[in-house]
Design an enzyme around this catalytic site. Sequence first.
Site, PDB file in Angstrom:
ATOM      1  N   ASP A 133       0.871  -1.177   0.000  1.00  0.00           N
ATOM      2  CA  ASP A 133       0.000   0.000   0.000  1.00  0.00           C
ATOM      3  C   ASP A 133       0.904   1.222   0.000  1.00  0.00           C
ATOM      4  O   ASP A 133       2.122   1.127   0.193  1.00  0.00           O
ATOM      5  CB  ASP A 133      -0.961  -0.039   1.203  1.00  0.00           C
ATOM      6  CG  ASP A 133      -2.216   0.783   0.952  1.00  0.00           C
ATOM      7  OD1 ASP A 133      -2.239   1.557  -0.025  1.00  0.00           O
ATOM      8  OD2 ASP A 133      -3.174   0.665   1.743  1.00  0.00           O
ATOM      9  N   ASP A 171      -3.666   7.293  -3.578  1.00  0.00           N
ATOM     10  CA  ASP A 171      -5.019   7.801  -3.827  1.00  0.00           C
ATOM     11  C   ASP A 171      -5.419   8.752  -2.703  1.00  0.00           C
ATOM     12  O   ASP A 171      -4.713   8.880  -1.701  1.00  0.00           O
ATOM     13  CB  ASP A 171      -6.006   6.625  -3.946  1.00  0.00           C
ATOM     14  CG  ASP A 171      -5.881   5.627  -2.807  1.00  0.00           C
ATOM     15  OD1 ASP A 171      -4.748   5.347  -2.379  1.00  0.00           O
ATOM     16  OD2 ASP A 171      -6.915   5.130  -2.319  1.00  0.00           O
ATOM     17  N   GLY A 189     -11.530   3.712   0.991  1.00  0.00           N
ATOM     18  CA  GLY A 189     -12.375   4.594   1.799  1.00  0.00           C
ATOM     19  C   GLY A 189     -13.494   3.876   2.532  1.00  0.00           C
ATOM     20  O   GLY A 189     -14.475   4.502   2.919  1.00  0.00           O
TER      21      GLY A 189
HETATM   22  N1  GUN Z   1      -6.359   0.952   3.053  1.00  0.00           N
HETATM   23  C1  GUN Z   1      -7.606   1.019   3.551  1.00  0.00           C
HETATM   24  N2  GUN Z   1      -8.336   1.921   2.836  1.00  0.00           N
HETATM   25  C2  GUN Z   1      -7.536   2.405   1.892  1.00  0.00           C
HETATM   26  C3  GUN Z   1      -7.722   3.368   0.836  1.00  0.00           C
HETATM   27  O1  GUN Z   1      -8.796   3.948   0.650  1.00  0.00           O
HETATM   28  N3  GUN Z   1      -6.642   3.597   0.032  1.00  0.00           N
HETATM   29  C4  GUN Z   1      -5.457   2.978   0.204  1.00  0.00           C
HETATM   30  N4  GUN Z   1      -4.459   3.221  -0.644  1.00  0.00           N
HETATM   31  N5  GUN Z   1      -5.271   2.084   1.193  1.00  0.00           N
HETATM   32  C5  GUN Z   1      -6.291   1.803   2.004  1.00  0.00           C
END
Ligand code: GUN
Length: 725
Positions: A108, A143, A210
């Site tokens: 992430d 994002d 989100g």
């Molecule tokens: N991890 C939990 N929610 C999100 C999100 O909306 N975007 C990203 N990049 N990681 C997340």
Amino acid sequence: MKWLDGGRPDPKPGREKDLGRFEITVRDGQARLGRLHTSHGVLQTPCLLPVVNPNIRTIEPREMYDKYGIEALITNSYVIWKHDHLKEVALEKGVHELIDFPGVIMTDSGTFQSYVYGDVEVGVDEIVNFQREIGVDIATMLDVFSRPDMTFTQVEAAVDETINRAEISLAAAGNVMLNGPIQGGIFPELRSKSARAMSEFGFAIHPIGGIVPVMEQQRYKELAKIILASKSNLNPSRPVHIFGCGHPMLFPMLVALGADLFDSAAYALFARDGRLLTPWGTERIDELTEWPILVPSVVNHTPAEVRAMSKEERTTLLAHFNLEVTLQELSRCRQAVRDGNIWRLAERRSHEHPRLREAFLWLVTNPSLSDIEPLILDEISSSKETGKHKGRWEENWNWLVQSQTTPRGGSESWGSQDTHERPHVEMARRRIFARWNSSKSGDVLVLHGASPPWRERVGELVDRIVNTELEIMVLTPLGLIPWSLEDLNPWAHIDGPDWLWKRKPDHAWITRELERFGIEHRRLITLDISETEGLHARAFAMLELEPSDRDQDAVKTKQAIDKLCVLSNISKEQADKIMEDASFAMSRTGRIRNVITSDGRHIFSPRLGEGGISYTIEGAKWAHSIRKLPLPKGFETSAIDENIGEGLAFVVIDEDAVPFVGQGRNVMHGFILACDPWTRPDETVLIVNSSGKLVAVGRATSMPSEMATFSKGIAVRVREGIGCP
Ligand code: GUN
């Protein structure tokens, strides 16, 4: 998943040309089992990517791989980037060595940290570059998180900014697979906008972002709306990841809506708090005398013993418990997809939590208010929203219903009122309402009071009245069906209690059903067939008819004609014509095995299991010869009540594939030039070349939108090719 004692060999990298591709191997409506090709193996989906915090490893990643067969995990590139001791190792040795995991590593980007802690100080391209440099398999762009408490304008800005960052992020990723998250808060129109816009770029996967606060607040109805609005607008060939979802209770519903990947730290976070994940909710170790589920990690301990352990030891053990339970529920979901009953699993699980039940009932009632049953349960009616939302979700719901395969094998297990609302039941019903037409002009005789097989009970009676103008129908717990479709699933195989068939016929309901068949103005006669003793005499007296000879051929011919119309979309006129003087090869139980035309061609065979029909190549040639429409040009999808009578759908294939398919090989995605808008998974299609010549007959695996977008996997399972040209 395998439970292995020893080490597992490292995964084999996928073939270079397949990297980043996703294929579906099994589907059940929008639920799918897939294979995602990466450089660290082929990932089987749906699957869970456990979150591994590089600083705190509650369960060692290597153990996840070796012991639990976990093929992929997710870690956070921003955390690695921020900590020099991690960053140095990652840059020097790669993320796989840093984490000590040989499988697929997704990272992430820091977006979630920006949601939790405020801003992050990393650049949009910088964080993707970093992920590429440390050798991740699947990276994530930075994002903009859209929270459920944000206004429409704020969320729209987050959606737009995420879209604006797409190009630069993809450029930074190079040929590394990149996640393109869908934002949009709780606004369905913004979710749809985000999904449509992000589909236009070359992302490998689309996570739904989100939603962590939505799940934390147990706003599952909102979650269902978010997934439905996003998924139905996304490029179907991209796997969809549900960011931050690791509660097993949610898996069946989300898998049924088309989720492919999940990630979660819940197994570890909940363990730290002494909480146990189960498919029906969360339990506290402090309150347990017995284990709610017996999984390998706890078989040698009682809850009391675990409570007595040190905090660290207890956390590790409970993390194992949570992971095992989570994996178990995902296995159950995958098996349900294979068995074609993922919706039923979601239906059952919906009873485990009031908020989940609310979400489920919203799904089945609001998107499309089906009017099948007279006794709508209070719980269903109370979940309906006010009129202003009615119809708003019709398109999204259709997306789900239209992809359902029908007829399908096995029995339809009765599960309360919910049974009516199963999407494949709705699809089956829509199809007969749209494609079946009455060929009689007299009264409607509704047989009721008995379970199938009805032919054994009243077959002889029907044989004796088939040549009258009576339209004969059977009342089933799932509604009315014409006699000619009496062996068709789901109506013919409902597995439920006797009282289901014994209920007094509800005339208002029957009339509503007849309306949908377009014959509500006829006189309605109901005949209770629960008692066979003296049935014929009763029936003839009631119908004021003289007993006449049996005409079994007339019944069979009508069955074949109606099946051609309903299942193959053949026009009534053409079906009548081909069945003129046709003959039947019969099974030992007196059912049609083969249908043979007057000039000796075996054209199709009814499938005795679920009531469908299978074409021979001779049947395909006939169906091909009666085509009136020009060749399809694109990949539009039509509703079930459009293109009535236009025949079997055509799938136009590339010349390169013609020699193979003509020999009976399957049609692979990537070789399809166009298909008819009524192409549906599991339905018979005619495969033609670009000038319209017949190449083969088979059963499609896909919707038109999937034929347009997938580049790997089987698109049509070929039954028979035309041979060498
Ligand atoms: N991890 C939990 N929610 C999100 C999100 O909306 N975007 C990203 N990049 N990681 C997340």
